[in-house]
Design a protein around this motif. Structure first.
Motif, PDB file in Angstrom:
ATOM      1  N   SER A  98       0.819  -1.215   0.000  1.00 58.60           N
ATOM      2  CA  SER A  98       0.000   0.000   0.000  1.00 58.60           C
ATOM      3  C   SER A  98       0.851   1.263   0.000  1.00 58.60           C
ATOM      4  N   GLY A  99       2.070   1.135   0.530  1.00 56.48           N
ATOM      5  CA  GLY A  99       2.940   2.303   0.585  1.00 56.48           C
ATOM      6  C   GLY A  99       2.731   3.163   1.822  1.00 56.48           C
ATOM      7  N   ILE A 100       1.764   2.793   2.679  1.00 57.60           N
ATOM      8  CA  ILE A 100       1.553   3.611   3.877  1.00 57.60           C
ATOM      9  C   ILE A 100       2.422   3.063   5.016  1.00 57.60           C
ATOM     10  N   ASN A 101       3.710   3.020   4.776  1.00 60.20           N
ATOM     11  CA  ASN A 101       4.628   2.527   5.797  1.00 60.20           C
ATOM     12  C   ASN A 101       5.093   3.643   6.724  1.00 60.20           C
ATOM     13  N   GLU A 102       4.696   4.876   6.404  1.00 57.91           N
ATOM     14  CA  GLU A 102       5.078   6.002   7.250  1.00 57.91           C
ATOM     15  C   GLU A 102       3.878   6.907   7.472  1.00 57.91           C
ATOM     16  N   TYR A 103       3.648   7.252   8.716  1.00 56.78           N
ATOM     17  CA  TYR A 103       2.517   8.112   9.057  1.00 56.78           C
ATOM     18  C   TYR A 103       2.877   9.577   8.876  1.00 56.78           C
ATOM     19  N   SER A 104       2.041  10.299   8.143  1.00 51.78           N
ATOM     20  CA  SER A 104       2.226  11.744   8.015  1.00 51.78           C
ATOM     21  C   SER A 104       0.871  12.425   7.817  1.00 51.78           C
ATOM     22  N   ASP A 105      -0.141  11.920   8.526  1.00 53.27           N
ATOM     23  CA  ASP A 105      -1.508  12.448   8.461  1.00 53.27           C
ATOM     24  C   ASP A 105      -2.058  12.393   7.038  1.00 53.27           C
ATOM     25  N   GLN A 106      -2.106  11.177   6.498  1.00 54.06           N
ATOM     26  CA  GLN A 106      -2.574  10.987   5.134  1.00 54.06           C
ATOM     27  C   GLN A 106      -4.033  11.369   4.936  1.00 54.06           C
ATOM     28  N   CYS A 107      -4.810  11.455   6.010  1.00 51.55           N
ATOM     29  CA  CYS A 107      -6.249  11.721   5.881  1.00 51.55           C
ATOM     30  C   CYS A 107      -6.599  13.199   5.961  1.00 51.55           C
ATOM     31  N   ARG A 108      -5.598  14.025   6.102  1.00 54.84           N
ATOM     32  CA  ARG A 108      -5.883  15.462   6.113  1.00 54.84           C
ATOM     33  C   ARG A 108      -6.515  15.857   4.783  1.00 54.84           C
ATOM     34  N   GLY A 109      -7.577  16.640   4.859  1.00 51.31           N
ATOM     35  CA  GLY A 109      -8.285  17.056   3.653  1.00 51.31           C
ATOM     36  C   GLY A 109      -9.563  16.283   3.430  1.00 51.31           C
ATOM     37  N   SER A 110      -9.766  15.187   4.155  1.00 48.93           N
ATOM     38  CA  SER A 110     -11.031  14.457   4.076  1.00 48.93           C
ATOM     39  C   SER A 110     -12.062  15.214   4.911  1.00 48.93           C
ATOM     40  N   PHE A 111     -13.076  15.758   4.263  1.00 48.87           N
ATOM     41  CA  PHE A 111     -14.053  16.577   4.982  1.00 48.87           C
ATOM     42  C   PHE A 111     -14.713  15.791   6.110  1.00 48.87           C
ATOM     43  N   TYR A 112     -15.087  14.555   5.830  1.00 46.28           N
ATOM     44  CA  TYR A 112     -15.772  13.733   6.829  1.00 46.28           C
ATOM     45  C   TYR A 112     -14.871  13.443   8.023  1.00 46.28           C
ATOM     46  N   ILE A 113     -13.641  12.985   7.767  1.00 43.63           N
ATOM     47  CA  ILE A 113     -12.742  12.619   8.859  1.00 43.63           C
ATOM     48  C   ILE A 113     -12.330  13.844   9.668  1.00 43.63           C
ATOM     49  N   GLU A 114     -12.090  14.958   8.986  1.00 41.46           N
ATOM     50  CA  GLU A 114     -11.730  16.191   9.695  1.00 41.46           C
ATOM     51  C   GLU A 114     -12.877  16.614  10.615  1.00 41.46           C
ATOM     52  N   ALA A 115     -14.099  16.598  10.097  1.00 42.42           N
ATOM     53  CA  ALA A 115     -15.257  17.008  10.897  1.00 42.42           C
ATOM     54  C   ALA A 115     -15.496  16.043  12.050  1.00 42.42           C
ATOM     55  N   LEU A 116     -15.324  14.749  11.800  1.00 45.56           N
ATOM     56  CA  LEU A 116     -15.520  13.750  12.850  1.00 45.56           C
ATOM     57  C   LEU A 116     -14.452  13.885  13.933  1.00 45.56           C
ATOM     58  N   THR A 117     -13.220  14.147  13.541  1.00 40.39           N
ATOM     59  CA  THR A 117     -12.150  14.372  14.517  1.00 40.39           C
ATOM     60  C   THR A 117     -12.498  15.538  15.429  1.00 40.39           C
ATOM     61  N   ASP A 118     -12.986  16.611  14.843  1.00 39.66           N
ATOM     62  CA  ASP A 118     -13.367  17.803  15.607  1.00 39.66           C
ATOM     63  C   ASP A 118     -14.485  17.477  16.597  1.00 39.66           C
TER      64      ASP A 118
END
Length: 292
Positions: free
Chosen positions: A261-281
């Motif tokens: 998948s290539g997601i071997n390093e975390y760097s907030d890949q989900c930033r910019g997802s309206f749903y995830i950002e709103a849910l985090t808030d």
């Protein structure tokens, strides 16, 4: 190749979506008809866009400043017999694991169980109901008496985060269980990292254990989806047990996620997802209200 002109697509707004949704629902209010509660008892809407993240600069600022990290694949081994445990430990490390979590009660067999293991290049952690000599180990210690906060399988996400933030003082590690809801798992860990960061605890190691599902068939999907969600959220390490206890499959799932998948390093890949950002808030606000 002809360059795409994205301006040919009509602009979309939440108001336009509501109008179309209301028409398809034959006059029913989309907000009332399509809104539902997730496992955290938070209202989830059917549509999110930039309007929902317009006031979330505080999250953007936080995640843009944190350091990225490579997540690690752990495997849990119960130490009852030194020889058998040693074989499992070596097989796990040679199979791609970065660390081992040892469930042990007798420190007399701990040394023989770790024979042939280079403890300087892998994480060795302990889980025990009593004090066990952990000299020479470089992972988190006894979860009952040591420096790791063990949360148990809390089903309420808000309760898990409240316990994490309120009890994490004097601990270096956090041992939590993943939630089955893909997006809730991502947002919960993001919210956790933000809340810890506001207390100056960004260096806390978050370990996530994937839950065991009662259905062995369902577990194959849960292992993969929950692991990906935990990684995207920002877990530092994960463990993917299977319902059938097949460690080889668990390791393969983790290795495939990391290598394919290539997601071997975390760097907030989900930033910019309206749903995830709103849910985090929403999760951050719920937790803060409980902590007051």
């Amino acid at each position: 190749m002809k360059e795409l002109n994205l301006n040919i697509f009509p602009s979309v707004s939440k108001e336009k979506w509501k109008q179309l949704a209301e028409k398809q629902l034959k006059g029913a209010d989309p907000s009332a008809k399509l809104t539902w509660l997730n496992a955290a008892k938070i209202e989830i809407e059917a549509y999110y866009d930039q309007e929902d993240t317009a006031n979330l600069k505080y999250l953007h600022d936080f995640f843009s400043q944190i350091n990225s990290h490579k997540w690690k694949l752990y495997e849990e081994v119960q130490v009852l017999n030194a020889k058998q445990a040693n074989e499992k430990i070596l097989k796990a490390l040679m199979g791609g694991c970065d660390g081992i979590i040892l469930k042990v009660e007798d420190d007399q067999i701990l040394g023989p169980a770790l024979e042939g293991v280079d403890r300087t290049i892998c994480d060795i952690s302990l889980i025990s109901s009593k004090e066990v000599d952990s000299v020479g180990l470089n992972g988190f210690k006894n979860t009952v008496n040591g420096n790791c906060l063990y949360l148990g399988q809390k089903d309420d996400p808000i309760d898990q985060l409240v316990s994490s933030v309120s009890k994490i003082s004097n601990h270096s590690y956090l041992y939590r269980y993943a939630f089955k809801d893909f997006f809730l798992e991502i947002a919960s860990i993001r919210a956790l990292r933000f809340l810890l960061g506001t207390k100056g605890l960004s260096n806390i190691h978050i370990h996530t254990q994937i839950r065991i599902h009662e259905s062995t068939e369902h577990q194959w999907f849960l292992n993969t989806s929950s692991a990906i969600a935990s990684i995207l959220g920002g877990s530092h390490s994960i463990d993917l047990p299977t319902a059938m206890g097949d460690s080889r499959i668990s390791r393969n799932v983790g290795n495939l996620i990391r290598e394919e998948s290539g997601i071997n390093e975390y760097s907030d890949q989900c930033r910019g997802s309206f749903y995830i950002e709103a849910l985090t808030d929403k999760i951050v606000n719920e937790v803060n209200s409980k902590l007051k």
